[in-house]
Design a protein around this motif. Structure first.
Motif: not given
Length: 435
Positions: A143, A152, A154, A191-192, A194-195, A240-241
């Motif tokens: 997080t 998430l 990761t 992507r990380f 944006e999550h 992938e994140p």
């Protein structure tokens, strides 16, 4: 096994006509060339059912071939997010499974940088475009400080300071790694960010919170110093994140497994590969290197499963189509031969040739329509079962189905041409002479 199956099928299907012959009545056999001789409906239906099944199988496999071909084309059009041209990669495992970076990687990197035409050398513990992992990399439930939402999953990687510059990965916010960074500084991908609903600028400076394995301990983690554009660094069909930690090439630090080095140069790929091999051999004759290849080849191999499935579907579809054509031709040719007397009588009574040809084509049309419908259903079911192998395309893709229908129609008409032509050329005098 293949020989055993072939022999079993041949014997089984060979015994069926023998069984029918043993049950034949002498009177019917003596009338075999008479005017009243006809083929039983059950036999005709059986032959028609086999031909229909062949058409259905051909239709199903042709549709699947089209779907897999489009899926593979979609993968080929993907932007990997990295510049893979003129880059060679290889792994550098140690005999004991441990890298002592102060004694291994810097020495190898300096030797590779001295090769004429080499513009950059970098490395990572997770090979680019590989779905595997290495020591020190894995999946974390992470997080972000100030935005503790759903954790998430990761993935992480340990990379050299110039890793992103080597592959031309765009820096969206923050900074690149520098020589003072250690394990408490990370760079994440877009992507990380944006999550957690954060922009690239907003997430820089925050701390990634990773749950501790110690009871009662507070989650702690590294600080985010930069955000880079998304890279398809694992499975090429997924983004992938991911967070990246800089590998500190200092004395005493060790990493298990094998590091993967990347060499970018202006020389042709084959020359660069030979130069890397010669340099490593001159540096240390006991140093093993594996998977020496271009990054472009690594990227192609990333979709090897999809390529194999598409190739297999194509081969099976072609084989099934050829078998369907042969089966239809055999059924129609035999049917025309059995109905030669009927056709001769029709011609003698004035039936036009177009009607005779239409009679044969009507038979094949019925087989083709039923086979196409059954094949479309089978293609949809098989496509749903193999949906995990498809990328950005559904099992019932209209283009694939329409193309398959067009091919099946062309094949059925081609198979019916010679029997229809033969039927239209039946000489009634020759046929009736036998009566």
């Amino acid at each position: 096994i293949a020989i055993g199956v072939a022999v079993t099928v041949a014997l089984t299907l060979g015994l069926l006509p023998i069984r029918r012959l043993l049950r034949a009545k002498p009177g019917n056999a003596l009338q075999a060339h008479g005017a009243r001789h006809t083929v039983t409906k059950s036999v005709a239906r059986f032959r028609t059912a086999l031909a229909t099944a062949q058409v259905a199988l051909s239709m199903a496999l042709l549709a699947l071939m089209g779907v897999f071909a489009q899926s593979l084309a979609n993968i080929g059009r993907l932007d990997p997010g990295v510049n893979v041209e003129s880059v060679v990669m290889f792994s550098n495992p140690r005999p004991n499974g441990i890298h002592t970076l102060a004694h291994s990687i810097p020495r190898v990197r300096e030797a590779l940088e001295a090769i004429p035409g080499v513009s950059a050398v970098s490395w990572s513990l997770r090979p680019l475009f590989s779905t595997g992992a290495g020591f020190g990399v894995g999946i974390f439930q992470a997080t972000v400080e100030g935005n503790e939402g759903e954790p998430l999953p990761t993935s992480s990687d340990i990379v050299s300071s110039n890793f992103f510059r080597t592959f031309g990965v765009e820096l969206l916010a923050g900074r690149q790694f520098n020589d003072t960074d250690r394990l408490n500084r990370v760079i994440v991908n877009q992507r990380f960010a944006e999550h957690f609903g954060l922009s690239a600028d907003d997430i820089v400076g925050r701390t990634i919170l990773i749950p501790s394995n110690l009871p009662g301990a507070r989650p702690i983690g590294p600080e985010i110093v930069g955000v880079v554009a998304d890279m398809r660094s694992g499975k090429v069909t997924k983004i992938e994140p991911r967070m990246y930690t800089m590998a500190a090439e200092q004395k005493g630090l060790t990493y298990g497994g094998a590091a993967t080095l990347y060499v970018r140069g202006t020389r042709p790929p084959e020359d660069l590969i030979n130069a890397v091999r010669e340099t490593i051999a001159s540096l240390d004759t006991t140093m093993a290197i594996t998977n020496l290849r271009t990054v472009e080849q690594q990227l192609r191999d990333n979709s090897a499963t999809e390529r194999f499935v598409a190739g297999a579907a194509t081969a099976f579809a072609i084989l099934a189509t050829v078998l369907a054509a042969l089966g239809l031709y055999g059924v129609l040719a035999y049917s025309v031969e059995q109905r030669a007397r009927e056709i001769g009588l029709r011609v003698a009574l004035g039936a036009p040739m177009d009607r005779i040809r239409g009679m044969v084509l009507g038979q094949v049309t019925g087989i083709a329509v039923v086979g196409v419908v059954l094949g479309m259903i089978a293609a949809w079911l098989l496509g749903r079962a193999a949906q995990s192998l498809l990328f950005e395309i559904g099992a019932g893709d209209p283009l694939a189905l329409v193309t398959a229908v067009a091919v099946v129609a062309a094949v059925t008409l081609g198979a019916a041409y010679i029997p229809a032509r033969r039927a239209s050329r039946v000489d009634p005098m020759n046929v009736l002479r036998y009566e």
